[in-house]
Design an enzyme around this catalytic site. Structure first.
Site, short mmCIF file in Angstrom:
data_model
loop_
_atom_site.label_atom_id
_atom_site.label_comp_id
_atom_site.label_asym_id
_atom_site.label_seq_id
_atom_site.Cartn_x
_atom_site.Cartn_y
_atom_site.Cartn_z
N TYR A 159 0.50 -1.24 -0.68
CA TYR A 159 -0.12 0.28 0.22
C TYR A 159 1.23 1.42 0.10
CZ TYR A 159 -3.94 3.58 1.69
OH TYR A 159 -4.59 4.17 2.07
N LYS A 174 0.60 4.12 -2.61
CA LYS A 174 0.74 5.62 -2.32
C LYS A 174 1.71 5.93 -2.18
CE LYS A 174 -3.78 5.14 -0.86
NZ LYS A 174 -4.51 5.86 -1.87
P1 NAD Z 1 -13.88 3.06 2.15
O1 NAD Z 1 -13.06 1.49 2.30
O2 NAD Z 1 -14.69 2.99 2.46
O3 NAD Z 1 -13.78 3.64 0.74
C1 NAD Z 1 -12.90 2.72 -0.31
C2 NAD Z 1 -14.27 2.32 -1.74
O4 NAD Z 1 -13.74 1.92 -2.39
C3 NAD Z 1 -15.12 1.10 -1.11
O5 NAD Z 1 -16.63 1.58 -1.34
C4 NAD Z 1 -14.56 0.63 -2.12
O6 NAD Z 1 -15.73 -0.58 -3.03
C5 NAD Z 1 -14.04 0.99 -3.45
N1 NAD Z 1 -13.37 0.23 -4.68
C6 NAD Z 1 -12.20 -0.31 -4.18
N2 NAD Z 1 -11.80 -1.01 -4.92
C7 NAD Z 1 -12.49 -0.80 -6.05
C8 NAD Z 1 -12.65 -1.06 -7.52
N3 NAD Z 1 -11.05 -1.38 -8.20
N4 NAD Z 1 -12.94 0.41 -8.10
C9 NAD Z 1 -14.14 1.18 -7.44
N5 NAD Z 1 -13.81 1.13 -6.60
C10 NAD Z 1 -13.04 0.15 -5.17
O7 NAD Z 1 -12.27 3.11 2.77
P2 NAD Z 1 -11.71 5.07 2.29
O8 NAD Z 1 -11.13 5.15 4.08
O9 NAD Z 1 -13.25 6.11 2.34
O10 NAD Z 1 -10.63 5.27 1.46
C11 NAD Z 1 -10.87 5.91 0.51
C12 NAD Z 1 -9.67 6.59 -0.13
O11 NAD Z 1 -8.80 6.99 0.32
C13 NAD Z 1 -8.52 5.06 -0.38
O12 NAD Z 1 -7.79 5.54 -1.31
C14 NAD Z 1 -7.40 5.17 0.95
O13 NAD Z 1 -6.13 4.26 0.76
C15 NAD Z 1 -8.05 6.45 1.59
N6 NAD Z 1 -6.70 6.72 2.54
C16 NAD Z 1 -7.78 6.83 3.69
C17 NAD Z 1 -7.26 7.05 4.94
C18 NAD Z 1 -7.98 7.05 6.26
O14 NAD Z 1 -7.17 7.39 7.03
N7 NAD Z 1 -9.53 6.17 5.87
C19 NAD Z 1 -6.04 7.43 5.18
C20 NAD Z 1 -5.19 7.71 4.40
C21 NAD Z 1 -5.79 7.48 2.17
#
Ligand code: NAD
Length: 306
Positions: free
Chosen positions: A163, A167
């Protein structure tokens, strides 16, 4: 306060069926954008698929009088997402690359499929969706792109080598898209969020988790995508109602040879190691040209001798 509006603009938000993407999609729609709510609807580790996640967000947007259509394709089929925007709304202005999964394992235990799927969804997905939108951005001389990185990419995090690599790869992708897009008014920026979602529910302490609402980050992403925002090529971190800009910085370094005719031995490196790694006077560089220009200065210094 004059409200920032997106009337007439079309936004694709990937992974918008839950978490951060859902908050972005809702806010774009509330501000007048037509939104493609993309979500594959699989598990946190990327298995399976379902139309439910995207559908429920589309229903919520429409019930509030907003404009949205679902798209259930994986982001690796980026052209299908852009096709959905064009078929339903006739244009594409904004791409928020947000879809993400986790396959956490310590480095020694990462399988090739864990590596590939994480890279496919995060890095290749952002490449494919944005590249499919790019010719439209260029033609209309307007586009806004967000890629989603993570502190895990910027600093590393135990159990997340796959990851983290993807990233930080997104930062590199954005750096160059920002340079190539500039002349066509295509701005590309990185968001580094920390938010309560299914990706973080078993990682963050409960009290902290409760304060990290995705809705507190959505305004930052939405502003970065507005036509009045000229930020380009930046890394913006946001969480809990706070945001800041981040940079890589470079120290002033150390000269490893004193005459242009000298070579460099490992002992020369050892002997100046403290100076070479001293970051107390670190500065940021704005471009590869600036990095090369400072090297010319170093060469001049070596040529002029001690
Ligand atoms: P989440 O799991 O709630 O949302 C991610 C969504 O992406 C899900 O609904 C999932 O079904 C969808 N998804 C996964 N694979 C897919 C694909 N191949 N095509 C289309 N949709 C797909 O998680 P989140 O925390 O809201 O994460 C959103 C983004 O933020 C991600 O890229 C994550 O890595 C990044 N992120 C989140 C955090 C955090 O603290 N939540 C921190 C750093 C980065």
């Amino acid at each position: 306060m004059d409200k920032l509006r997106f009337d007439g603009r079309v936004a694709i938000v990937t992974g918008a069926g839950a978490g951060l993407g859902k908050a972005y999609a809702l806010l774009f729609a509330e501000r007048g954008a037509s939104v493609v709510v993309n979500d594959l609807g699989g598990s946190r580790s990327g298995d399976g698929s379902s139309s439910k996640a995207a559908d429920s967000v589309v229903t919520e947007i429409r019930s509030k009088g907003g404009k949205a259509v679902p798209n259930y394709d994986s982001v690796v089929d980026g052209d299908k997402l852009v096709q959905t925007a064009l078929e339903n709304f006739g244009r594409i202005d904004i791409v928020v690359n947000n879809a993400g999964i986790l396959r956490d394992k310590s480095f020694a235990r990462i399988s090739e499929s864990d590596w590939n799927l994480v890279h496919d969804v995060h890095l290749k997905g952002a490449f494919k969706v944005t590249q499919a939108a790019w010719p439209h951005f260029r033609k209309q001389n307007y586009g806004r792109v967000i890629v989603t990185s993570s502190n895990s990419g910027l600093y590393g995090n135990f159990g997340q080598a796959n990851y983290s690599a993807a990233k930080l790869g997104l930062v590199g992708l954005c750096n160059t898209m920002a340079i190539e897009g500039r002349k066509n008014n295509i701005n590309c920026n990185v968001i580094v969020p920390t938010a309560a979602s299914r990706l973080t529910e078993d990682i963050l302490p409960p009290d902290f988790f409760a304060e990290l609402k995705p809705e507190l980050i959505a305004p930052v992403v939405v502003w970065l995508c507005h036509e009045n925002c000229d930020e380009n090529g930046s890394i913006i971190e946001s969480a809990a109602g706070w945001a800041t800009k981040c940079h890589l910085v470079r120290g002033t370094g150390a000269i490893l040879r004193h005459k242009i005719t000298d070579t460099v031995a490992p002992e020369n490196v050892r002997d100046v190691w403290n100076q070479l790694t001293d970051m107390s006077r670190a500065t940021r560089l704005d471009s590869i040209e600036e990095a090369s220009a400072t090297l010319l200065g170093v060469l001049d210094e070596i040529k002029s001798g001690p």
